[in-house]
Design a protein around this motif. Structure first.
Motif, PDB file in Angstrom:
ATOM      1  N   UNK A 124      -5.663 -52.147  57.400  1.00  0.00           N
ATOM      2  CA  UNK A 124      -6.255 -51.804  58.696  1.00  0.00           C
ATOM      3  C   UNK A 124      -5.469 -50.678  59.353  1.00  0.00           C
ATOM      4  N   UNK A 125      -4.144 -50.720  59.210  1.00  0.00           N
ATOM      5  CA  UNK A 125      -3.310 -49.651  59.769  1.00  0.00           C
ATOM      6  C   UNK A 125      -3.718 -48.294  59.196  1.00  0.00           C
ATOM      7  N   UNK A 126      -3.945 -48.224  57.897  1.00  0.00           N
ATOM      8  CA  UNK A 126      -4.361 -46.970  57.261  1.00  0.00           C
ATOM      9  C   UNK A 126      -5.702 -46.490  57.812  1.00  0.00           C
ATOM     10  N   UNK A 127      -6.632 -47.417  58.044  1.00  0.00           N
ATOM     11  CA  UNK A 127      -7.935 -47.053  58.607  1.00  0.00           C
ATOM     12  C   UNK A 127      -7.792 -46.508  60.023  1.00  0.00           C
ATOM     13  N   UNK A 128      -6.953 -47.156  60.837  1.00  0.00           N
ATOM     14  CA  UNK A 128      -6.762 -46.719  62.224  1.00  0.00           C
ATOM     15  C   UNK A 128      -6.074 -45.360  62.260  1.00  0.00           C
ATOM     16  N   UNK A 129      -5.095 -45.137  61.390  1.00  0.00           N
ATOM     17  CA  UNK A 129      -4.418 -43.837  61.350  1.00  0.00           C
ATOM     18  C   UNK A 129      -5.377 -42.734  60.941  1.00  0.00           C
TER      19      UNK A 129
END
Length: 324
Positions: free
Chosen positions: A188-193
């Motif tokens: 999810x962190x990668x998607x938000x970034x």
């Protein structure tokens, strides 16, 4: 490049248990228009305090003791609170807090909270349409229906997307993102970034991205400021920071990053970040430093100009980084 934010000799003092200490100690930083400045350091290094100082949301026990913050050439420290709240906070300057789980009001729907931002912080007339469009842009499907749902019905990643919608709907000049992906899992962190990078390009906002994660900084920042115990110890372009850091703390942080060698043990920085109310003499980092000499415990190093165009608060900055 045009300077949008200038921080000059900023000192922020905290009072705790009848003690006072500097959470931010004589910080000088600048941010250019359209630039992403990554601020990195361990917990307790003063990163969040700096962000809260800029948007003037310091807790009651803290205050700016000295220095100035210039935003678009104006001292925000001299602007009256009513005017700052009306014309700057949430309009020209947006803030994304650390924890998406606790940043939304649980008793109001997500749509109500987003529409309130649009109503009170923009001049947009079609409030509902804009709210739906912003949620769709953030990757929230069936946005019109989800507007009527409450925060507990959203996952952590979805909550963060809502906070991004709230931050960008005002088209801010400056966005302060305070560890916005800390509570999220890696996927999810990668998607938000990825979403945040797209938004930065679209809105051309200047960003202060606060994090403890050098991996995130390497992806998103143009320049990097490294904090330690309330002070800036190194500032440079992202590539220079990672290729040849010129402060021992920056070098130590980079050595702690995992690499492709699965058999290699992760490095750790010995000791702990000092208590800000009981700082060591001389350089704050010297008790944990591999390069320390006698004068490091006696004198506090200034920020030296380095050959690579950055700044380093180390007497021996020319020796640092060779081992990487």
């Amino acid at each position: 490049m045009q300077k949008m934010l200038q921080i000059d000799k900023l000192k922020v003092i905290y009072r705790k248990n009848q003690k006072s200490f500097l959470a931010v100690d004589c910080v000088n930083l600048s941010l250019n228009k359209g630039e992403v400045l990554g601020i990195v350091g361990e917990s307790g290094s003063g990163k969040s305090t700096l962000g809260l100082s800029i948007i003037r949301l310091l807790p009651p026990r803290a205050k700016i003791k000295n220095g100035d913050i210039l935003f678009e050439g104006k001292s925000i420290c001299e602007i009256k609170e009513a005017k700052f709240n009306k014309d700057y906070r949430g309009r020209k300057i947006s803030y994304i807090p650390q924890n998406p789980q606790s940043s939304l009001n649980p008793v109001f729907t997500v749509g109500r909270q987003l529409k309130d931002i649009i109503k009170y912080r923009t001049d947009i007339k079609d409030i509902k349409k804009t709210a739906v469009e912003m949620l769709l842009k953030m990757g929230i499907a069936d946005a019109e229906t989800r507007m009527n749902e409450y925060p507990h019905q959203f996952s952590g990643g979805m909550k963060q997307r809502v906070l991004l919608a709230m931050a960008f709907v005002t088209n801010p000049t400056l966005l302060i993102a305070d560890e916005p992906t800390t509570a999220l899992d890696v996927t999810v962190e990668a998607q938000i970034l990825s979403l945040l990078k797209d938004l930065i390009r679209e809105y051309n906002s200047s960003i202060i991205y606060i994090t403890h994660d050098l991996g995130v900084v390497s992806e998103i920042a143009d320049r990097v400021a490294v904090f330690y115990a309330g002070r800036v110890v190194e500032v440079n372009d992202r590539d220079n920071i990672f290729k040849k850091p010129q402060h021992p703390y920056t070098e130590a942080l980079i050595k702690c990053l995992p690499d492709d060698n699965k058999d290699k043990k992760l490095d750790v920085i010995p000791g702990d970040i000092p208590d800000l109310s009981e700082l060591p003499s001389g350089c704050n980092f010297h008790p944990r430093c591999n390069y320390k000499e006698d004068k490091c415990s006696r004198k506090k190093p200034p920020l030296f100009d380095t050959d690579s165009g950055g700044k380093s608060a180390c007497f021996f900055y020319k020796k640092v980084g060779e081992a990487l």
